[in-house]
Design a protein around this motif. Structure first.
Motif, PDB file in Angstrom:
ATOM      1  N   GLN A  51       0.840  -1.203   0.000  1.00 17.19           N
ATOM      2  CA  GLN A  51       0.000   0.000   0.000  1.00 17.19           C
ATOM      3  C   GLN A  51       0.874   1.252   0.000  1.00 17.19           C
ATOM      4  O   GLN A  51       0.605   2.214  -0.739  1.00 17.19           O
ATOM      5  CB  GLN A  51      -0.895   0.027   1.253  1.00 17.19           C
ATOM      6  N   MET A  63      -5.709   3.508  -6.185  1.00 18.33           N
ATOM      7  CA  MET A  63      -5.254   2.534  -5.183  1.00 18.33           C
ATOM      8  C   MET A  63      -6.104   1.260  -5.219  1.00 18.33           C
ATOM      9  O   MET A  63      -5.932   0.389  -4.358  1.00 18.33           O
ATOM     10  CB  MET A  63      -5.322   3.148  -3.782  1.00 18.33           C
ATOM     11  N   ASN A  74      -4.676  -2.334  -4.794  1.00  9.90           N
ATOM     12  CA  ASN A  74      -4.082  -2.771  -3.524  1.00  9.90           C
ATOM     13  C   ASN A  74      -5.192  -3.159  -2.557  1.00  9.90           C
ATOM     14  O   ASN A  74      -5.891  -2.293  -2.025  1.00  9.90           O
ATOM     15  CB  ASN A  74      -3.228  -1.641  -2.920  1.00  9.90           C
ATOM     16  N   CYS A 112      -6.954  -4.857   0.840  1.00  7.28           N
ATOM     17  CA  CYS A 112      -6.681  -4.971   2.271  1.00  7.28           C
ATOM     18  C   CYS A 112      -7.753  -5.857   2.883  1.00  7.28           C
ATOM     19  O   CYS A 112      -8.922  -5.471   2.956  1.00  7.28           O
ATOM     20  CB  CYS A 112      -6.694  -3.585   2.922  1.00  7.28           C
ATOM     21  N   TYR A 135      -9.304   0.588   4.636  1.00  7.08           N
ATOM     22  CA  TYR A 135      -9.296   1.524   3.499  1.00  7.08           C
ATOM     23  C   TYR A 135      -9.490   2.987   3.904  1.00  7.08           C
ATOM     24  O   TYR A 135      -8.814   3.872   3.388  1.00  7.08           O
ATOM     25  CB  TYR A 135     -10.368   1.133   2.480  1.00  7.08           C
TER      26      TYR A 135
END
Ligand code: FES
Ligand code: FES
Length: 216
Positions: free
Chosen positions: A153, A191, A194, A196, A201
Motif C-alpha cells: 500500500q 489505489m 491494492n 486490504c 481503506y
C-alpha cells in the motif's frame, strides 16, 4: 519502459538458459539410445543466469534461475521480506515495489527483466528512525491492522501521488485535456489494485490525503 519490456541482452539470456535446460532434459532419450532409455532420469540442476539487481541503492550480483520473479529474488535471495506474496498472480498488490519511479507488481515480473533498473522496496523508503512521510502518515492514521498489505500500500501510494503530479489520467479523470485533480476520487481509483483484507481503506485514504495535502 513498461514492466514487460525486455532489453535484447536480457531476452538472449533468458532464451539461452531455457534452450540449455531443454537440451539437458532431452539428452537421455536422443543420445543414450534404447539400452539406457529405461534407466531412471537423472536429476538436473536448473540453468542459472547472472543478474545484477540494484535495490535500494545497492548493487547485488545474483545467480538466478531465469524464471525467478523479482518478488522471489527480493524475498528469498536478498531477504528483503517487506514485499509480501499475497496471491502471486497480480491480483492483490501486496508485492508492489517501485522501479524507476513507477509502481509495479513484483510477482508479475522476472528478476532478469529488471537488471539495470532502480528498484525501491519498502525497506528503502525510510528507516524506523527516519520514516518516509507516507510511512509516518500510515502510522498516524492507523492505516493498517495486520500489516500484511501495508508495504505494498505504501509503495503504491508513494508512486501513485507522483503519477497524479505528472498529470497521468485515470479512469475517473473527468477531463483528459487537464491535469487530474488530486483528490479522494482519484486516490481511491488509483489505489484500487491494492487490496486490504482487514478493510483499513478509510484510514489508508486519510493517510494518503494528508501526504497529498488535500482535505479528506
Ligand atoms: Fe503480487 Fe498479489 S502477490 S499482486
Ligand atoms: Fe491487514 Fe491490510 S492491514 S490486509
Amino acid at each position: 519502459m513498461t514492466e514487460f519490456d525486455l532489453t535484447r541482452r536480457q531476452l538472449l539470456k533468458v532464451s539461452a538458459a531455457a534452450a540449455s535446460s531443454a537440451v539437458v532434459a532431452t539428452r537421455p532419450a536422443t543420445e543414450a539410445g534404447a539400452a539406457t532409455s529405461a534407466a531412471p532420469a537423472q536429476a538436473t540442476q536448473p540453468a542459472t543466469v547472472n543478474v545484477l539487481l540494484r535495490v535500494n541503492g545497492t548493487d547485488h550480483q545474483l545467480m538466478l534461475d531465469p524464471r525467478t520473479t523479482l518478488l522471489d529474488a527480493l524475498r528469498e535471495r536478498l531477504h528483503l521480506t517487506g514485499s509480501k506474496k499475497g496471491c502471486d498472480q497480480g491480483q492483490c498488490g501486496a508485492c508492489t515495489v517501485i522501479v524507476d519511479g513507477r509502481r509495479i507488481l513484483s510477482c508479475l515480473t522476472l528478476a532478469v527483466m529488471q537488471e539495470g533498473h532502480d528498484i525501491t522496496t519498502i525497506e528503502g523508503l525510510g528507516t524506523p528512525k527516519n520514516l518516509h512521510p507516507m510511512q509516518a502518515a500510515f502510522v498516524k492514521h492507523d492505516g493498517f491492522q495486520c500489516g500484511f498489505c501495508t508495504p505494498g500500500q505504501i509503495c503504491s501510494a508513494v508512486a501513485m501521488l507522483e503519477e497524479v503530479r505528472a498529470g497521468i489520467p485515470s479512469h475517473v479523470t473527468a477531463d483528459l485535456n487537464r491535469k487530474p485533480e488530486a483528490g479522494n476520487a482519484e486516490f481511491r481509483e488509483r489505489m484500487s489494485g491494492n487490496l486490504c483484507r482487514c478493510g483499513a481503506y478509510s484510514n489508508i485514504q486519510e493517510a494518503i490525503a494528508e501526504v497529498a495535502g488535500v482535505q479528506r
